[in-house]
Design a protein around this motif. Structure first.
Motif, short mmCIF file in Angstrom:
data_model
loop_
_atom_site.label_atom_id
_atom_site.label_comp_id
_atom_site.label_asym_id
_atom_site.label_seq_id
_atom_site.Cartn_x
_atom_site.Cartn_y
_atom_site.Cartn_z
N GLY A 4 12.67 3.09 -4.10
CA GLY A 4 11.84 2.29 -4.98
C GLY A 4 10.45 2.08 -4.41
O GLY A 4 10.22 2.32 -3.23
N MET A 5 9.55 1.65 -5.29
CA MET A 5 8.18 1.37 -4.86
C MET A 5 7.49 0.49 -5.89
O MET A 5 7.94 0.35 -7.03
CB MET A 5 7.38 2.66 -4.70
N GLY A 6 6.37 -0.06 -5.47
CA GLY A 6 5.47 -0.80 -6.35
C GLY A 6 4.14 -0.95 -5.65
O GLY A 6 4.07 -0.90 -4.41
N ARG A 7 3.09 -1.13 -6.44
CA ARG A 7 1.76 -1.31 -5.86
C ARG A 7 1.06 -2.47 -6.54
O ARG A 7 1.25 -2.71 -7.73
CB ARG A 7 0.90 -0.04 -6.05
N LEU A 8 0.23 -3.17 -5.78
CA LEU A 8 -0.62 -4.23 -6.32
C LEU A 8 -2.06 -3.80 -6.08
O LEU A 8 -2.45 -3.50 -4.95
CB LEU A 8 -0.34 -5.56 -5.61
N ILE A 9 -2.83 -3.74 -7.14
CA ILE A 9 -4.24 -3.38 -7.06
C ILE A 9 -5.06 -4.51 -7.67
O ILE A 9 -4.55 -5.28 -8.47
CB ILE A 9 -4.54 -2.04 -7.76
N LEU A 16 -3.51 5.19 -2.85
CA LEU A 16 -2.59 4.45 -1.99
C LEU A 16 -3.34 3.70 -0.89
O LEU A 16 -2.93 2.62 -0.48
CB LEU A 16 -1.55 5.39 -1.38
N GLY A 17 -4.45 4.26 -0.44
CA GLY A 17 -5.23 3.63 0.61
C GLY A 17 -6.13 2.50 0.13
O GLY A 17 -6.59 1.69 0.93
N ARG A 18 -6.37 2.43 -1.17
CA ARG A 18 -7.29 1.41 -1.70
C ARG A 18 -6.62 0.19 -2.30
O ARG A 18 -7.28 -0.78 -2.63
CB ARG A 18 -8.20 2.04 -2.76
N GLY A 19 -5.32 0.21 -2.48
CA GLY A 19 -4.63 -0.90 -3.11
C GLY A 19 -4.60 -2.14 -2.23
O GLY A 19 -4.86 -2.08 -1.03
N LEU A 20 -4.25 -3.26 -2.82
CA LEU A 20 -4.08 -4.49 -2.06
C LEU A 20 -2.79 -4.46 -1.25
O LEU A 20 -2.75 -4.92 -0.12
CB LEU A 20 -4.05 -5.70 -3.00
N CYS A 21 -1.74 -3.92 -1.86
CA CYS A 21 -0.44 -3.87 -1.20
C CYS A 21 0.39 -2.77 -1.83
O CYS A 21 0.45 -2.66 -3.06
CB CYS A 21 0.27 -5.21 -1.34
N LEU A 76 5.51 -8.43 -4.49
CA LEU A 76 4.11 -8.19 -4.86
C LEU A 76 3.45 -9.48 -5.33
O LEU A 76 2.30 -9.77 -5.00
CB LEU A 76 4.01 -7.09 -5.91
N LEU A 77 4.18 -10.29 -6.11
CA LEU A 77 3.64 -11.57 -6.55
C LEU A 77 3.44 -12.52 -5.36
O LEU A 77 2.44 -13.24 -5.30
CB LEU A 77 4.56 -12.22 -7.59
N ALA A 78 4.37 -12.50 -4.41
CA ALA A 78 4.22 -13.34 -3.22
C ALA A 78 2.99 -12.93 -2.42
O ALA A 78 2.27 -13.79 -1.89
CB ALA A 78 5.48 -13.25 -2.35
N PHE A 79 2.72 -11.63 -2.34
CA PHE A 79 1.52 -11.16 -1.65
C PHE A 79 0.27 -11.70 -2.35
O PHE A 79 -0.64 -12.22 -1.70
CB PHE A 79 1.49 -9.63 -1.60
N ALA A 80 0.22 -11.58 -3.68
CA ALA A 80 -0.94 -12.07 -4.44
C ALA A 80 -1.12 -13.57 -4.24
O ALA A 80 -2.24 -14.05 -4.05
CB ALA A 80 -0.78 -11.74 -5.92
N GLU A 81 -0.03 -14.30 -4.25
CA GLU A 81 -0.11 -15.76 -4.08
C GLU A 81 -0.58 -16.12 -2.67
O GLU A 81 -1.39 -17.03 -2.49
CB GLU A 81 1.26 -16.38 -4.36
N LYS A 82 -0.10 -15.41 -1.67
CA LYS A 82 -0.48 -15.66 -0.28
C LYS A 82 -1.97 -15.44 -0.06
O LYS A 82 -2.60 -16.13 0.74
CB LYS A 82 0.34 -14.74 0.63
#
Length: 138
Positions: free
Chosen positions: A51-56, A34-39, A86-92
């Protein structure tokens, strides 16, 4: 519903995984992940995690993992909102003119949900089959 970035606790992570019948992860390993993911994204109704989701990943190749919506909350657009954020975070995080490939492994039977959000099944004309290997340590 409240969406909170990078505040997913190990307890909520484990609880949400169990709500959909997934295995409980080793506590120390889950905390480190959880501490190493992007978001990470936690979805709360009051104090209840629903709910939850992670971006790595590394910004060139990112992966969406651990997308969970408690069964009693499914069908309300929460999963769609998790993926969208999560996609918006990756795009940003992309530089101008950049590109990022975002992948995921859908739970069996959930592929149509992700296809509606723009994901394509693999294999296709540019990609071979997705593959995985799970390692265990005694």
């Amino acid at each position: 519903m409240i969406f909170k970035e990078n505040s997913l606790t190990v307890q909520d992570y484990q609880c949400l995984r169990e709500s959909v019948g997934w295995l409980r992860m080793q506590q120390e390993q889950a905390a480190a992940a959880l501490g190493r993911g992007l978001c990470t994204l936690a979805v709360l109704e009051g104090d209840t995690p629903v709910g939850m989701g992670r971006l790595i990943g590394d910004g060139l190749y990112d992966t969406i993992v651990d997308v969970v919506v408690r069964p009693e909350y499914q069908g309300q657009g929460i999963g769609r909102a998790i993926i969208g954020r999560l996609l918006a975070f990756a795009e940003k995080e992309m530089p101008p003119g950049g590109r990022v490939s975002v992948s995921l492994i859908a739970e069996k039977g959930k592929e149509p949900f992700y296809e509606k959000l723009g994901f394509r099944k693999i294999p296709h004309e540019h990609c071979g089959s997705g593959m995985r290997k799970v390692l265990h340590r005694a």
